[in-house]
Design a protein around this motif. Structure first.
Motif, mmCIF file in Angstrom:
data_model
loop_
_atom_site.group_PDB
_atom_site.id
_atom_site.type_symbol
_atom_site.label_atom_id
_atom_site.label_comp_id
_atom_site.label_asym_id
_atom_site.label_seq_id
_atom_site.Cartn_x
_atom_site.Cartn_y
_atom_site.Cartn_z
ATOM 1 N N THR A 75 -5.303 13.186 69.343
ATOM 2 C CA THR A 75 -4.036 12.454 69.299
ATOM 3 C C THR A 75 -4.237 11.109 69.975
ATOM 4 O O THR A 75 -4.742 11.040 71.096
ATOM 5 C CB THR A 75 -2.909 13.230 70.005
ATOM 6 N N VAL A 86 -2.355 11.656 64.706
ATOM 7 C CA VAL A 86 -2.906 12.986 64.951
ATOM 8 C C VAL A 86 -3.933 13.315 63.869
ATOM 9 O O VAL A 86 -3.658 13.181 62.673
ATOM 10 C CB VAL A 86 -1.787 14.058 64.957
ATOM 11 N N ARG A 143 -7.864 18.957 67.929
ATOM 12 C CA ARG A 143 -6.792 18.018 67.575
ATOM 13 C C ARG A 143 -6.960 16.761 68.415
ATOM 14 O O ARG A 143 -6.986 16.808 69.642
ATOM 15 C CB ARG A 143 -5.420 18.631 67.828
#
Length: 129
Positions: A12, A74, A10
């Motif tokens: 971000t 994101v 992930r």
């Protein structure tokens, strides 16, 4: 459509709502580049209050004069694809924070039709919008 299950990364990106790239919102440029790069997906979340490296508090409260609210972009995809995308962020993000987190994708399913509906089916297998 990209198939994605199991281990993933992930990405971000924390930036300000007023940050721009060639007179367009920076978050828009990041999302469009992620799309062109074939990443599995990207979402933009607008914060209601926050501060960063400048230590200035940005808030959406009525009495505040700040309008540059925090934004988080994101992106989730395989580690290889996310890491390949990072050089583009080096070019785009001059102020802000970029983080990477390991995550696990449990379910990643898109729409099956192009009509913009939910593509849900009833108990008899008929599509509904």
């Amino acid at each position: 459509m990209t198939r994605l299950t199991g281990r993933a990364l992930r990405l971000t990106v924390y930036i300000g709502e007023d940050d721009t790239w060639h007179h367009k919102p920076l978050y828009t440029e990041i999302v469009h580049r992620a799309h062109r790069a074939g990443l599995a997906g990207a979402s933009v979340f607008r914060g209601i209050e926050g501060f960063g490296a400048s230590s200035r508090i940005h808030t959406s409260r009525l009495l505040s004069l700040s309008e540059d609210l925090p934004v988080a972009v994101v992106v989730v995809d395989t580690e290889e694809r996310v890491r390949a995308f990072l050089p583009q962020l080096d070019e785009l993000v001059t102020e802000g924070l970029v983080t990477l987190d390991d995550c696990e994708v449990i379910r990643y399913v898109g729409r099956t039709n192009d009509t913009g509906g939910t593509g849900k089916t009833d108990t008899k297998g008929k599509k509904s919008l």
